[in-house]
Design an enzyme around this catalytic site. Structure first.
Site, mmCIF file in Angstrom:
data_model
loop_
_atom_site.group_PDB
_atom_site.id
_atom_site.type_symbol
_atom_site.label_atom_id
_atom_site.label_comp_id
_atom_site.label_asym_id
_atom_site.label_seq_id
_atom_site.Cartn_x
_atom_site.Cartn_y
_atom_site.Cartn_z
ATOM 1 N N GLU A 192 -2.186 1.969 -3.579
ATOM 2 C CA GLU A 192 -3.550 2.391 -3.254
ATOM 3 C C GLU A 192 -4.209 1.423 -2.283
ATOM 4 O O GLU A 192 -5.030 1.815 -1.458
ATOM 5 C CB GLU A 192 -4.378 2.501 -4.541
ATOM 6 C CG GLU A 192 -3.934 3.632 -5.458
ATOM 7 C CD GLU A 192 -3.928 4.987 -4.755
ATOM 8 O OE1 GLU A 192 -4.813 5.236 -3.916
ATOM 9 O OE2 GLU A 192 -3.025 5.787 -5.038
ATOM 10 N N SER A 209 14.617 -5.762 7.278
ATOM 11 C CA SER A 209 14.394 -4.314 7.390
ATOM 12 C C SER A 209 15.633 -3.489 7.718
ATOM 13 O O SER A 209 15.818 -2.411 7.151
ATOM 14 C CB SER A 209 13.310 -4.032 8.432
ATOM 15 O OG SER A 209 12.053 -4.486 7.978
ATOM 16 N N HIS A 244 8.969 8.055 0.118
ATOM 17 C CA HIS A 244 9.889 6.948 0.347
ATOM 18 C C HIS A 244 9.119 5.652 0.553
ATOM 19 O O HIS A 244 9.488 4.594 0.050
ATOM 20 C CB HIS A 244 10.745 7.247 1.580
ATOM 21 C CG HIS A 244 11.649 6.127 1.976
ATOM 22 N ND1 HIS A 244 11.313 5.233 2.983
ATOM 23 C CD2 HIS A 244 12.856 5.736 1.519
ATOM 24 C CE1 HIS A 244 12.296 4.344 3.120
ATOM 25 N NE2 HIS A 244 13.242 4.635 2.246
ATOM 26 N N SER A 245 8.047 5.723 1.311
ATOM 27 C CA SER A 245 7.162 4.589 1.541
ATOM 28 C C SER A 245 5.806 5.152 1.931
ATOM 29 O O SER A 245 5.605 6.369 1.954
ATOM 30 C CB SER A 245 7.708 3.687 2.662
ATOM 31 O OG SER A 245 7.585 4.340 3.912
#
Length: 449
Positions: free
Chosen positions: A100, A186, A340-341
C-alpha cells in the site's frame, strides 16, 4: 619364412576381429559408449515426454493441518513452530503495508510474498545459519526467519541512510553479509551459476556448508539455469536448487513455459537428485530441505527441490477505527486479483475464480494455524494480540524509515574502486557544480549532508 610369418600375423588379426565381432554381436552385451549408460534395443522407438504419470508431490499435512503419516512428522518443539507462524504472518503484515505504501507513492516499487511464506520459512528453518543464500527477489521470509530487523527491510525499500546498500538498489533487493544472504540482483537467473561457484568453493574448503539458490519456474527457462545445473552435477557441489513454482512467470502461465513435467523432472537429466513438495505445507518444505542439506554436505552432490505454490495477493477488510485495513491471515476476501509486482496487472491474464480458489482453499498460513490450534498451542486471543503487536512493529519501522533522509549524493561514486579513477572524479566534480548552480530545483533537504 617371411611369407609364413606374414600369414601367421594375418591369421591372428582376423581371429581377434572375429572375436570382437562375436563379442558384440548379441543384444545381451552392454554398449561401451562413454556418453550414456543404457542397453541396446532392436526396435525403433522414441521416448515419450510423459514416460511417467507425473512426479508426485510430497506433503506432511493436509489442508486442515492434520499430519497424514505420523512417521513424517518432524516433531518440532512448540517454540520453533510458533516462530514459523510468527515469521510467516509478520512477513504477510509487512507485505500488506509496503504494498500500500507503493500504491500511495511513498516507495517506487514492491513485490509481495503472498502465498509463498511456507517455502521461505520451511526452507530457512532447515538450514544452518551460516549456509549461504542466493535469492531471486521473493525470499524476504528467509531473511525474516534469520531475524533480519524490520528497520532494515524498510530502510532498503525506502533507500534511506540506514540502507546497507546506500540507496543504490531497487526496493526488495535485500542483502546481508552477517546473515549470509547475498544481495539480490534484478536480472533473472544470474544467481544460479554464481551459487554453484560458491558451492564449489565451499567444497574445496571443506567448509561443511551448503549453498541454497532460490528461483522461480520462469527463471528456470533461462540459459543460466541449465548451465548451473550441469556445473553443479559435474563438479559435485553441495548446493540445493530451490524452485518456487507458482504457476506464472509474470504473465506467462506454465502451459506456455514448458511442455515437460515441471522443473523437478529436469533434475534427473542432469544427474541431480530431485523432489517435488507441497509449498503450502511448511513441514514438507522443512523435511525436504533438511534431508537435502544433510546429504549435500555429506555426499558433495546437488539437490533440486520444486515447491508447488500459488501467489494470490489479498485485499483485506477495512478496520472502522483506522484508515489502514485490519490484517487477517489464511482467508482473504477477494476484492482484487494478485499481481507479480506493483508494475503488473494480473487481471489481464488470470481469472478471479482461479485466485479465489487458492485464497480460500489452500494457504500456507491457514494450514499452519490449523495445526497450532489442533495442538493447543494457539487460540483466538493469542491471534488477536499477535495481529495487533505485529502491525504495531511494522508501522513503527515504517514511520521511522519515512523520517530518515536519503543517502548523501556523493555515495554514488564510492565503493567501486579503491582509488577513484580520474573519469569518475570528473563526474563527481561535475555533479557538485551542477547542484551548486541548480540545487534549488532539487529536494536536497531530504538528503544526508
Amino acid at each position: 619364412m617371411a611369407v609364413a610369418i606374414a600369414a601367421a600375423r594375418v591369421w591372428r588379426q582376423s581371429r581377434i576381429l572375429g572375436q570382437q565381432e562375436q563379442q558384440f554381436s548379441s543384444l545381451d552385451d552392454k554398449p561401451q559408449f562413454p556418453g550414456a549408460s543404457a542397453e541396446f534395443i532392436d526396435k525403433l522407438e522414441f521416448i515419450q515426454p510423459n514416460v511417467i504419470s507425473g512426479i508426485p508431490i510430497y506433503r506432511v499435512m493436509d489442508r486442515q493441518g492434520q499430519i497424514i503419516n505420523p512417521s513424517e512428522d518432524p516433531h518440532l518443539p512448540k517454540e520453533k513452530v510458533l516462530k514459523f507462524y510468527k515469521s510467516m504472518t509478520l512477513l504477510n503484515t509487512m507485505d500488506r503495508i509496503l504494498y500500500e505504501s507503493q500504491r500511495q507513492g511513498r516507495i517506487s516499487f514492491y513485490m509481495t510474498n503472498y502465498g509463498e511464506e511456507g517455502t521461505h520459512v520451511g526452507s530457512a528453518a532447515a538450514l544452518d545459519n551460516t549456509d549461504l543464500v542466493f535469492g531471486q527477489y521473493r525470499e524476504a521470509g528467509v531473511l525474516m526467519y534469520r531475524d533480519y530487523p524490520l528497520e532494515l527491510f524498510m530502510a532498503q525499500c525506502y533507500g534511506n541512510v540506514s540502507d546497507l546498500g546506500k540507496g543504490r538498489q531497487m526496493p526488495v533487493h535485500y542483502g546481508c553479509k552477517e546473515r549470509h544472504f547475498v544481495t539480490i540482483s534484478s536480472p533473472l537467473a544470474t544467481q544460479i551459476p554464481q551459487a554453484v561457484g560458491a558451492a564449489y568453493a565451499a567444497k574445496r574448503a571443506n567448509a561443511n556448508r551448503v549453498v541454497i539458490c532460490y528461483f522461480g519456474e520462469g527463471a528456470a527457462s533461462e540459459g543460466d539455469a541449465h548451465a548451473g545445473f550441469n556445473f553443479a552435477a559435474t563438479l559435485e557441489c553441495p548446493i540445493i536448487f530451490f524452485c518456487r513454482n507458482n504457476g506464472y512467470a509474470i504473465s506467462t502461465p506454465t502451459s506456455e513455459q514448458y511442455r515437460g513435467d515441471g522443473i523437478a523432472a529436469r533434475g534427473p537429466g542432469y544427474g541431480i537428485l530431485s523432489i517435488r513438495v507441497d509449498g503450502n505445507d511448511v513441514f514438507a518444505v522443512y523435511n525436504a530441505t533438511k534431508e537435502a542439506r544433510r546429504r549435500a554436505v555429506a555426499e558433495n552432490q546437488p539437490f533440486l527441490i520444486e515447491a508447488m505454490t500459488y501467489s494470490p495477493s489479498p485485499v483485506l477488510p477495512p478496520d472502522p477505527q483506522s484508515r489502514e485495513p485490519t490484517l487477517t491471515w489464511g482467508h482473504f476476501p477477494l476484492c482484487r486479483i494478485g499481481h507479480h509486482s506493483t508494475s503488473d496487472d494480473s487481471s489481464a491474464y488470470r481469472s478471479v475464480d482461479e485466485v479465489n480458489y487458492w485464497d480460500k482453499q489452500d494457504h500456507p498460513i491457514s494450514r499452519l494455524r490449523h495445526y497450532l490450534l489442533s495442538q493447543g498451542w494457539w487460540d483466538e486471543e493469542q491471534e488477536k494480540a499477535w495481529r495487533k503487536q505485529s502491525r504495531k512493529k511494522v508501522m513503527e519501522a515504517f514511520e521511522q524509515a519515512e523520517r530518515k533522509p536519503k543517502p548523501n549524493p556523493n555515495l554514488l561514486f564510492s565503493d567501486v574502486y579503491q582509488e577513484m579513477p580520474s573519469q569518475l572524479r570528473k563526474q563527481q566534480e561535475s555533479l557538485a557544480r551542477h547542484l551548486q548552480t541548480y540545487g534549488e530545483h532539487y529536494p536536497l533537504e531530504h538528503f544526508d549532508k
